[in-house]
Motif scaffolding. Structure first.
Motif, mmCIF file in Angstrom:
data_model
loop_
_atom_site.group_PDB
_atom_site.id
_atom_site.type_symbol
_atom_site.label_atom_id
_atom_site.label_comp_id
_atom_site.label_asym_id
_atom_site.label_seq_id
_atom_site.Cartn_x
_atom_site.Cartn_y
_atom_site.Cartn_z
ATOM 1 N N LEU A 30 -31.290 27.713 23.377
ATOM 2 C CA LEU A 30 -30.132 26.916 23.792
ATOM 3 C C LEU A 30 -29.139 26.783 22.633
ATOM 4 O O LEU A 30 -28.706 25.688 22.283
ATOM 5 C CB LEU A 30 -30.595 25.537 24.281
ATOM 6 C CG LEU A 30 -31.631 25.548 25.404
ATOM 7 C CD1 LEU A 30 -32.110 24.141 25.705
ATOM 8 C CD2 LEU A 30 -31.064 26.211 26.643
ATOM 9 N N GLU A 31 -28.785 27.898 22.053
ATOM 10 C CA GLU A 31 -27.958 27.949 20.836
ATOM 11 C C GLU A 31 -26.654 27.172 20.980
ATOM 12 O O GLU A 31 -26.228 26.492 20.043
ATOM 13 C CB GLU A 31 -27.670 29.410 20.460
ATOM 14 C CG GLU A 31 -26.928 29.576 19.156
ATOM 15 C CD GLU A 31 -27.660 29.014 17.944
ATOM 16 O OE1 GLU A 31 -26.971 28.414 17.079
ATOM 17 O OE2 GLU A 31 -28.883 29.164 17.845
ATOM 18 N N GLU A 32 -26.012 27.244 22.128
ATOM 19 C CA GLU A 32 -24.730 26.555 22.309
ATOM 20 C C GLU A 32 -24.887 25.034 22.301
ATOM 21 O O GLU A 32 -23.913 24.317 22.066
ATOM 22 C CB GLU A 32 -24.032 27.019 23.596
ATOM 23 C CG GLU A 32 -24.717 26.606 24.895
ATOM 24 C CD GLU A 32 -25.980 27.411 25.253
ATOM 25 O OE1 GLU A 32 -26.681 26.997 26.174
ATOM 26 O OE2 GLU A 32 -26.251 28.438 24.602
ATOM 27 N N ARG A 33 -26.088 24.524 22.515
ATOM 28 C CA ARG A 33 -26.333 23.075 22.498
ATOM 29 C C ARG A 33 -27.042 22.613 21.223
ATOM 30 O O ARG A 33 -27.355 21.439 21.080
ATOM 31 C CB ARG A 33 -27.178 22.684 23.721
ATOM 32 C CG ARG A 33 -26.419 22.882 25.015
ATOM 33 C CD ARG A 33 -27.218 22.609 26.266
ATOM 34 N NE ARG A 33 -28.155 21.506 26.146
ATOM 35 C CZ ARG A 33 -29.227 21.358 26.931
ATOM 36 N NH1 ARG A 33 -29.483 22.239 27.869
ATOM 37 N NH2 ARG A 33 -30.027 20.337 26.769
ATOM 38 N N ARG A 34 -27.267 23.524 20.311
ATOM 39 C CA ARG A 34 -28.026 23.211 19.099
ATOM 40 C C ARG A 34 -27.327 22.136 18.283
ATOM 41 O O ARG A 34 -26.137 22.206 18.012
ATOM 42 C CB ARG A 34 -28.214 24.467 18.263
ATOM 43 C CG ARG A 34 -29.145 24.233 17.081
ATOM 44 C CD ARG A 34 -29.544 25.515 16.420
ATOM 45 N NE ARG A 34 -30.623 25.238 15.495
ATOM 46 C CZ ARG A 34 -31.559 26.095 15.155
ATOM 47 N NH1 ARG A 34 -31.550 27.307 15.658
ATOM 48 N NH2 ARG A 34 -32.492 25.754 14.307
ATOM 49 N N MET B 197 -49.072 20.529 13.976
ATOM 50 C CA MET B 197 -47.853 21.203 14.383
ATOM 51 C C MET B 197 -46.916 20.115 14.887
ATOM 52 O O MET B 197 -47.184 19.495 15.912
ATOM 53 C CB MET B 197 -48.084 22.229 15.485
ATOM 54 C CG MET B 197 -46.776 22.880 15.938
ATOM 55 S SD MET B 197 -46.945 24.022 17.326
ATOM 56 C CE MET B 197 -47.652 25.422 16.498
ATOM 57 N N VAL B 198 -45.850 19.874 14.136
ATOM 58 C CA VAL B 198 -44.856 18.884 14.526
ATOM 59 C C VAL B 198 -43.708 19.646 15.182
ATOM 60 O O VAL B 198 -43.124 20.538 14.575
ATOM 61 C CB VAL B 198 -44.372 18.066 13.317
ATOM 62 C CG1 VAL B 198 -43.366 17.014 13.751
ATOM 63 C CG2 VAL B 198 -45.555 17.431 12.604
ATOM 64 N N VAL B 199 -43.424 19.280 16.433
ATOM 65 C CA VAL B 199 -42.429 19.994 17.221
ATOM 66 C C VAL B 199 -41.232 19.080 17.464
ATOM 67 O O VAL B 199 -41.403 17.891 17.763
ATOM 68 C CB VAL B 199 -43.026 20.439 18.579
ATOM 69 C CG1 VAL B 199 -42.001 21.219 19.401
ATOM 70 C CG2 VAL B 199 -44.286 21.279 18.373
ATOM 71 N N TYR B 200 -40.035 19.644 17.330
ATOM 72 C CA TYR B 200 -38.830 18.914 17.709
ATOM 73 C C TYR B 200 -37.936 19.822 18.539
ATOM 74 O O TYR B 200 -38.062 21.046 18.519
ATOM 75 C CB TYR B 200 -38.089 18.352 16.489
ATOM 76 C CG TYR B 200 -37.433 19.363 15.593
ATOM 77 C CD1 TYR B 200 -36.107 19.737 15.774
ATOM 78 C CD2 TYR B 200 -38.132 19.948 14.534
ATOM 79 C CE1 TYR B 200 -35.499 20.667 14.946
ATOM 80 C CE2 TYR B 200 -37.524 20.872 13.706
ATOM 81 C CZ TYR B 200 -36.213 21.229 13.914
ATOM 82 O OH TYR B 200 -35.614 22.152 13.096
ATOM 83 N N ASP B 201 -37.055 19.215 19.274
ATOM 84 C CA ASP B 201 -36.086 19.912 20.109
ATOM 85 C C ASP B 201 -34.813 20.073 19.283
ATOM 86 O O ASP B 201 -34.182 19.083 18.906
ATOM 87 C CB ASP B 201 -35.840 19.066 21.369
ATOM 88 C CG ASP B 201 -34.738 19.579 22.270
ATOM 89 O OD1 ASP B 201 -34.019 20.529 21.892
ATOM 90 O OD2 ASP B 201 -34.589 19.008 23.359
ATOM 91 N N CYS B 202 -34.433 21.300 18.991
ATOM 92 C CA CYS B 202 -33.268 21.537 18.112
ATOM 93 C C CYS B 202 -31.951 21.108 18.760
ATOM 94 O O CYS B 202 -30.925 21.079 18.088
ATOM 95 C CB CYS B 202 -33.219 22.981 17.648
ATOM 96 S SG CYS B 202 -32.784 24.154 18.933
#
Length: 158
Positions: A131-135, A90-95
């Protein structure tokens, strides 16, 4: 009396840069959503959690060994020692962080190079989608990267 048969999956590896939320995703999955860690200490090696998952409509279950790996480069040599038999990655990233997304290919190549003759299945997970506004990384970009590496794509907010 029901007999439950457990099959062992030796390694479910969480990979990605530091601060992307690997530990949070791992702990929330491990606790079936009942525990969200409020305080963190940086993972400095590999934290091992074990989870029993019942298979619907059967008497079977699997025992997952969840390996939460440190994401800081300084710990890479230590973490790599645990990558001998990955069953699933599982490779995870911060959008909200383009650099963490750019690093995903590196993490995938690193773990798959351990056993190049074995096709290791896995998923690419965009975390922090609340955190859609910071995506900064679009869903489409994530889906394309997942497809490039033959991974399934998911989005979540731990």
């Amino acid at each position: 009396m029901h007999i439950l048969f457990c099959k062992l999956i030796t390694g479910f590896f969480y990979l990605g840069d530091s601060t992307v939320g690997k530990s949070a995703v791992c702990q929330v999955f491990h606790s079936d959503g009942s525990h969200f860690p409020k305080n963190y200490s940086m993972t400095t090696g590999v934290e091992l959690l074990v989870k029993h998952v019942n298979i619907p409509d059967t008497k079977d279950c699997v025992e997952l060994y969840l390996h939460d790996s440190a994401g800081k480069e300084v710990f890479y040599d230590l973490v790599q020692q645990f990558w001998d038999q990955p069953s699933v990655i599982m490779v995870v990233y911060d959008c909200t962080n383009e650099m963490s997304f750019s690093s995903c290919s590196k993490w995938i190549e690193r773990i798959r190079s351990q056993k190049p003759e074995v096709k290791t299945p896995g998923v690419l997970v965009a975390n922090k989608v609340d955190l859609e506004e910071r995506r900064m990384v679009s869903k489409k970009a994530g889906q394309e990267l997942a497809s490039t590496h033959d991974l399934k794509y998911f989005e979540c907010s731990a």
